[in-house]
Write an enzyme that holds these catalytic residues in place. Structure first.
Site, short mmCIF file in Angstrom:
data_model
loop_
_atom_site.label_atom_id
_atom_site.label_comp_id
_atom_site.label_asym_id
_atom_site.label_seq_id
_atom_site.Cartn_x
_atom_site.Cartn_y
_atom_site.Cartn_z
N SER A 4 9.95 -8.90 4.77
CA SER A 4 8.84 -9.55 4.13
C SER A 4 9.15 -11.13 4.07
O SER A 4 10.13 -11.40 3.45
CB SER A 4 8.92 -9.05 2.71
OG SER A 4 7.79 -9.89 1.83
N HIS A 57 6.15 -8.37 7.49
CA HIS A 57 5.48 -7.77 6.30
C HIS A 57 4.89 -9.12 5.50
O HIS A 57 5.88 -10.32 5.32
CB HIS A 57 6.12 -6.92 5.20
CG HIS A 57 5.76 -6.35 4.23
ND1 HIS A 57 4.90 -5.00 4.47
CD2 HIS A 57 5.41 -6.59 3.09
CE1 HIS A 57 4.47 -4.94 3.44
NE2 HIS A 57 4.79 -5.53 2.31
N ASP A 99 2.79 -10.42 2.36
CA ASP A 99 2.42 -10.29 1.23
C ASP A 99 1.48 -11.13 0.74
O ASP A 99 1.64 -12.17 0.53
CB ASP A 99 3.37 -10.13 0.00
CG ASP A 99 4.34 -8.96 0.36
OD1 ASP A 99 3.92 -7.99 0.19
OD2 ASP A 99 5.68 -9.23 0.58
N MET A 131 -1.29 -12.10 -2.06
CA MET A 131 -1.41 -11.78 -3.44
C MET A 131 -2.37 -12.74 -4.03
O MET A 131 -2.43 -14.01 -3.69
CB MET A 131 -0.09 -11.98 -4.46
CG MET A 131 1.13 -11.14 -4.07
SD MET A 131 2.42 -11.34 -4.78
CE MET A 131 3.72 -10.49 -3.82
N HIS A 182 0.22 -6.85 3.47
CA HIS A 182 -0.08 -5.86 2.40
C HIS A 182 -0.84 -6.64 1.29
O HIS A 182 -0.42 -7.73 0.83
CB HIS A 182 1.56 -5.81 1.84
CG HIS A 182 1.49 -4.88 0.52
ND1 HIS A 182 2.55 -4.88 -0.36
CD2 HIS A 182 0.55 -4.23 -0.11
CE1 HIS A 182 2.35 -4.38 -1.31
NE2 HIS A 182 1.43 -4.00 -1.27
N MET A 242 -2.39 -7.31 -1.97
CA MET A 242 -2.09 -6.90 -3.41
C MET A 242 -3.42 -8.02 -4.07
O MET A 242 -3.08 -8.94 -4.85
CB MET A 242 -0.92 -7.50 -4.02
CG MET A 242 -0.15 -6.70 -3.42
SD MET A 242 1.62 -6.96 -3.70
CE MET A 242 2.31 -7.85 -2.11
N MET A 291 5.10 1.92 -3.33
CA MET A 291 5.95 0.92 -3.81
C MET A 291 7.27 1.43 -4.76
O MET A 291 7.10 2.20 -5.31
CB MET A 291 4.90 0.16 -4.84
CG MET A 291 3.73 -0.60 -3.83
SD MET A 291 4.37 -1.86 -2.98
CE MET A 291 5.18 -3.14 -3.78
N GLY A 326 8.88 -10.72 -5.53
CA GLY A 326 10.25 -10.32 -4.57
C GLY A 326 11.33 -10.35 -5.37
O GLY A 326 11.55 -10.58 -6.40
N ASP A 368 8.55 -0.18 -0.10
CA ASP A 368 8.48 -1.52 -0.22
C ASP A 368 8.92 -2.02 -1.50
O ASP A 368 8.37 -1.62 -2.39
CB ASP A 368 7.02 -2.28 -0.04
CG ASP A 368 7.01 -3.60 -0.32
OD1 ASP A 368 7.99 -4.36 -0.27
OD2 ASP A 368 5.86 -4.34 -0.28
N GLY A 369 10.11 -2.58 -1.63
CA GLY A 369 10.71 -3.21 -2.92
C GLY A 369 12.13 -2.71 -3.10
O GLY A 369 12.35 -1.58 -3.31
N GLY A 386 12.95 -7.86 2.10
CA GLY A 386 12.71 -9.22 1.85
C GLY A 386 13.90 -9.90 1.82
O GLY A 386 14.58 -10.37 2.67
N SER A 387 14.70 -9.84 0.82
CA SER A 387 15.94 -10.87 0.32
C SER A 387 17.15 -10.16 1.04
O SER A 387 18.01 -10.68 1.40
CB SER A 387 16.21 -10.92 -0.98
OG SER A 387 16.19 -9.49 -1.75
#
Length: 217
Positions: A6, A29, A31, A33, A62, A64, A133, A140, A171-172, A193-194
């Site tokens: 991500s 990915h 995101d 938002m 994705h 949101m 999710m 994130g 995801d998450g 992500g991180s």
């Protein structure tokens, strides 16, 4: 088994370089938002159009956002090879999925942690991916919600009964500590992500995650 870093955890001032750091990944990915469906604001169509010109890997957007029925097909037209909408925000998810496919993208449906899958199981014929999710969407770096694994299993079992090649994405909070649990539950696309962009060697982190899930193929 596919790894989808991500870019929410990337350096937004150097996104082309950050995409190059994950050139060995399966997807990027992205995101999106809008500050309404979720309380955060990230990027929109102009940035996705720009990323499509430079990304070395296909993009999975994705969304949101509110009113994905109106906006989601534009992301496919902008160059995203996969577009995922939240079923909680969609007015007509069946038609939206068809519109995304008609625009040339894979159609994905996302579920918040509190959203059950069963009421939407009949949408599987219209979908290429279901995103479960494993954090509350919007930010994130959140902690992984292991209590979503039964939902992942439920989705995977429904896909087995339905047939066809439909991916299950998580995801998450996905990291080297949690990714095997996700794979065991039936996920086959992993958004991290991180865990990737927080590493000194992002490409190496992708390979580490890929090696962990390879045990479950």
């Amino acid at each position: 088994m596919q790894i989808s870093p991500s870019i929410l955890s990337a350096d937004f001032a150097n996104l082309e370089r950050e995409l190059d750091r994950i050139s060995n990944a399966d997807w990027a990915h992205v995101d999106v938002m809008d500050g309404h469906f979720v309380p955060n604001l990230t990027i929109g169509l102009p940035v996705v159009e720009a990323l499509a010109r430079v990304t070395p890997v296909p993009m999975d957007c994705h969304l949101m956002i509110d009113d994905p029925d109106r906006w989601a097909p534009s992301y496919a037209e902008a160059g995203a090879q996969s577009v995922t909408f939240h079923v909680e925000a969609a007015g007509d998810p069946r038609q939206l999925a068809r519109n995304l496919r008609g625009a040339g993208a894979r159609a994905g449906m996302a579920l918040k942690p509190a959203t059950p899958f069963a009421p939407y199981a009949d949408l599987l014929p219209e979908l290429d991916m279901v995103l479960v999710m494993t954090v509350e969407p919007g930010f994130g770096g959140q902690s992984f919600m292991a209590d979503q694994m039964p939902k992942v299993r439920e989705v995977r079992e429904a896909i087995r009964r339905h047939g066809g090649e439909i991916w299950v994405q998580v995801d998450g909070g996905v990291s080297a500590k949690t990714i095997e649990e996700c794979a065991e539950a039936g996920a086959d696309v992993f958004v991290a992500g991180s865990a990737v962009y927080g590493a000194d060697d992002a490409a190496g982190a992708v390979e580490e995650l890929r090696a962990l899930v390879a045990r479950h193929t």
